[in-house]
Design an enzyme around this catalytic site. Sequence first.
Site, PDB file in Angstrom:
ATOM      1  N   HIS A 175       0.796  -1.222   0.000  1.00 25.47           N
ATOM      2  CA  HIS A 175       0.000   0.000   0.000  1.00 25.47           C
ATOM      3  C   HIS A 175       0.830   1.274   0.000  1.00 25.47           C
ATOM      4  CE1 HIS A 175       0.822  -0.562   4.340  1.00 25.47           C
ATOM      5  NE2 HIS A 175       0.777   0.757   4.399  1.00 25.47           N
TER       6      HIS A 175
HETATM    7  C1  UD1 Z   1      -1.066   5.477   6.935  1.00 21.94           C
HETATM    8  C2  UD1 Z   1       0.301   5.783   7.560  1.00 21.94           C
HETATM    9  C3  UD1 Z   1       1.251   4.649   7.284  1.00 21.94           C
HETATM   10  C4  UD1 Z   1       0.683   3.308   7.698  1.00 21.94           C
HETATM   11  C5  UD1 Z   1      -0.714   3.124   7.136  1.00 21.94           C
HETATM   12  C6  UD1 Z   1      -1.295   1.908   7.797  1.00 21.94           C
HETATM   13  C7  UD1 Z   1       0.769   8.194   7.549  1.00 21.94           C
HETATM   14  C8  UD1 Z   1       1.634   9.255   6.987  1.00 21.94           C
HETATM   15  N1  UD1 Z   1       0.891   6.978   6.983  1.00 21.94           N
HETATM   16  O1  UD1 Z   1      -0.910   5.413   5.527  1.00 21.94           O
HETATM   17  O2  UD1 Z   1       2.414   4.853   8.064  1.00 21.94           O
HETATM   18  O3  UD1 Z   1       1.502   2.288   7.200  1.00 21.94           O
HETATM   19  O4  UD1 Z   1      -1.522   4.261   7.460  1.00 21.94           O
HETATM   20  O5  UD1 Z   1      -2.234   1.310   7.028  1.00 21.94           O
HETATM   21  O6  UD1 Z   1       0.020   8.457   8.449  1.00 21.94           O
HETATM   22  N2  UD1 Z   1      -8.671   5.607   2.911  1.00 21.94           N
HETATM   23  C9  UD1 Z   1      -9.921   5.098   2.776  1.00 21.94           C
HETATM   24  N3  UD1 Z   1     -10.489   4.465   3.854  1.00 21.94           N
HETATM   25  C10 UD1 Z   1      -9.844   4.325   5.039  1.00 21.94           C
HETATM   26  C11 UD1 Z   1      -8.563   4.840   5.155  1.00 21.94           C
HETATM   27  C12 UD1 Z   1      -7.966   5.486   4.086  1.00 21.94           C
HETATM   28  O7  UD1 Z   1     -10.551   5.205   1.742  1.00 21.94           O
HETATM   29  O8  UD1 Z   1     -10.418   3.731   5.972  1.00 21.94           O
HETATM   30  C13 UD1 Z   1      -8.065   6.290   1.753  1.00 21.94           C
HETATM   31  C14 UD1 Z   1      -8.299   7.787   1.795  1.00 21.94           C
HETATM   32  O9  UD1 Z   1      -8.584   8.220   0.507  1.00 21.94           O
HETATM   33  C15 UD1 Z   1      -6.956   8.357   2.178  1.00 21.94           C
HETATM   34  C16 UD1 Z   1      -5.973   7.304   1.629  1.00 21.94           C
HETATM   35  O10 UD1 Z   1      -6.672   6.072   1.755  1.00 21.94           O
HETATM   36  O11 UD1 Z   1      -6.728   9.597   1.621  1.00 21.94           O
HETATM   37  C17 UD1 Z   1      -4.666   7.212   2.383  1.00 21.94           C
HETATM   38  O12 UD1 Z   1      -4.917   7.051   3.769  1.00 21.94           O
HETATM   39  P1  UD1 Z   1      -3.916   7.677   4.834  1.00 21.94           P
HETATM   40  O13 UD1 Z   1      -4.407   7.381   6.189  1.00 21.94           O
HETATM   41  O14 UD1 Z   1      -3.635   9.107   4.502  1.00 21.94           O
HETATM   42  O15 UD1 Z   1      -2.546   6.943   4.558  1.00 21.94           O
HETATM   43  P2  UD1 Z   1      -2.159   5.413   4.560  1.00 21.94           P
HETATM   44  O16 UD1 Z   1      -1.627   5.077   3.235  1.00 21.94           O
HETATM   45  O17 UD1 Z   1      -3.275   4.599   5.100  1.00 21.94           O
HETATM   46  N1  UDP Z   2      -3.600  -6.099   8.408  1.00 22.87           N
HETATM   47  C1  UDP Z   2      -4.931  -6.432   8.586  1.00 22.87           C
HETATM   48  N2  UDP Z   2      -5.722  -6.510   7.472  1.00 22.87           N
HETATM   49  C2  UDP Z   2      -5.248  -6.294   6.210  1.00 22.87           C
HETATM   50  C3  UDP Z   2      -3.883  -5.965   6.055  1.00 22.87           C
HETATM   51  C4  UDP Z   2      -3.078  -5.865   7.179  1.00 22.87           C
HETATM   52  O1  UDP Z   2      -5.371  -6.656   9.689  1.00 22.87           O
HETATM   53  O2  UDP Z   2      -6.035  -6.373   5.257  1.00 22.87           O
HETATM   54  C5  UDP Z   2      -2.770  -5.968   9.612  1.00 22.87           C
HETATM   55  C6  UDP Z   2      -1.502  -6.763   9.553  1.00 22.87           C
HETATM   56  O3  UDP Z   2      -1.690  -7.959  10.257  1.00 22.87           O
HETATM   57  C7  UDP Z   2      -0.489  -5.866  10.223  1.00 22.87           C
HETATM   58  C8  UDP Z   2      -1.106  -4.503  10.271  1.00 22.87           C
HETATM   59  O4  UDP Z   2      -2.384  -4.622   9.701  1.00 22.87           O
HETATM   60  O5  UDP Z   2      -0.300  -6.226  11.538  1.00 22.87           O
HETATM   61  C9  UDP Z   2      -0.205  -3.572   9.564  1.00 22.87           C
HETATM   62  O6  UDP Z   2      -0.874  -2.509   9.054  1.00 22.87           O
HETATM   63  P1  UDP Z   2      -0.367  -1.731   7.782  1.00 22.87           P
HETATM   64  O7  UDP Z   2       0.366  -2.618   6.884  1.00 22.87           O
HETATM   65  O8  UDP Z   2      -1.540  -1.028   7.269  1.00 22.87           O
HETATM   66  O9  UDP Z   2       0.616  -0.658   8.429  1.00 22.87           O
HETATM   67  P2  UDP Z   2       2.166  -0.622   8.732  1.00 22.87           P
HETATM   68  O10 UDP Z   2       2.483  -1.749   9.626  1.00 22.87           O
HETATM   69  O11 UDP Z   2       2.885  -0.682   7.440  1.00 22.87           O
HETATM   70  O12 UDP Z   2       2.374   0.698   9.388  1.00 22.87           O
END
Ligand code: UD1
Ligand code: UDP
Length: 359
Positions: A208
């Site tokens: 992602h």
């Molecule tokens: C964020 C964190 C990243 C972490 C990830 C975990 C920051 C800078 N990054 O990245 O460290 O690894 O979360 O998963 O905070 N969106 C949806 N539905 C949701 C959530 C997000 O549609 O429930 C979409 C929105 O359009 C949003 C985009 O995803 O703009 C990105 O979400 P965002 O929380 O900004 O960043 P992540 O890539 O999730």
């Molecule tokens: N995870 C989950 N469902 C998913 C993908 C990931 O529960 O569809 C869990 C996974 O087990 C891991 C955590 O989410 O422990 C990590 O989240 P993510 O990869 O979004 O964030 P990061 O660890 O890179 O910050």
Amino acid sequence: MKVLTIVGARPQFIKSAVVSRQLRKNNEEIIVHTGQHYDYNMSDVFFDELKIPRPDYNLGISGGTHGKMTGEMLIEIEKVLLIERPDMVLIYGDTNSTLAGALASVKLHIPICHVEAGVRFGTLTNPEEINRIVSDDVSAILMCCTESAVRNLSLEGKTENVFLVGDPMYDAFNFYVDKIGSKAPEKIIGLDGEEIFFPDKFYYMTCHREENAGSDEPLTEILYAMNSLKFPCVYPVHPRNKERVIQLKQKYNFKNIIACQPVGYLMSIYLTVNAEKILTDSGGLQREAFFAKKQCITIFDYIVWPETMIDNRNQLCKPCRKEIVSKINTEQSLTCALMPFGDGKAACKIAELISKFDR
Ligand code: UD1
Ligand code: UDP
């Protein structure tokens, strides 16, 4: 002690599930959810499955640029802090919610406890690195998962109130792995809500990060590689990448990629434990692969968790189809019993240290 916990993103819900359970034995806890992750299967599913107490506040802030999101969170968190007046603020990891929580708290002179302190990639081009460095700089207590994190802090001159407690993700893994059951799910829900038969043997992939999934080229390479392997690849897709994955799957007819909706934590652990191998760019999943003794390929330029790299159990890889296939198809030894992520009691230690903290 009154502790105010700030969470907002998927990995933080998992960590707070185990820490809250311990913290609440001797302290009052207020939970603030910034709203950064908000879809049911990115947020509520974790509160439901992991029995995390419902947030006392949900700020409903998500999306937009990093500055906008962080700024809006800062404004709203400050309001909550002024109402609640906690003795300490607890933040996790490296998201924009973490940064906003840190800034709002330090400005009000509220001590901060940062869990997962000291992780460093060594580049400010990564948005999470900025969040981590600033959060560590302004925190009163730094809870480290590993020795390398303690070393990183020491190199920056941070040695006071730095504690090696272990990784709450390891606590969570140990606690929940017994609850997943051994029966494979019959079906999994696809990106358009369709039901897909669950394969007997599979690879587990999550991808992602902006660097890999924010444009067509790297993601196409990754999907090409995974599509060419001998078993299907189960890929729960972060909502930010959904449209791109649908479009690439159609364009290149990637039939061996089972692109599905994000799954809950228990299902993610099931996939980790039962996968042939794992490919990811997630900080959490590469550690879980290590806990489960699964070979992992991490599509990233920087080493995030050096401890997982022992015996090449986790290897960095470019988003290049030839390199991915070659690394996935090369068997690595998984026998080393070293556990550099603690003894599974990180949450207890964090709660104890917070209770003892003298402002
Ligand atoms: C964020 C964190 C990243 C972490 C990830 C975990 C920051 C800078 N990054 O990245 O460290 O690894 O979360 O998963 O905070 N969106 C949806 N539905 C949701 C959530 C997000 O549609 O429930 C979409 C929105 O359009 C949003 C985009 O995803 O703009 C990105 O979400 P965002 O929380 O900004 O960043 P992540 O890539 O999730
Ligand atoms: N995870 C989950 N469902 C998913 C993908 C990931 O529960 O569809 C869990 C996974 O087990 C891991 C955590 O989410 O422990 C990590 O989240 P993510 O990869 O979004 O964030 P990061 O660890 O890179 O910050």
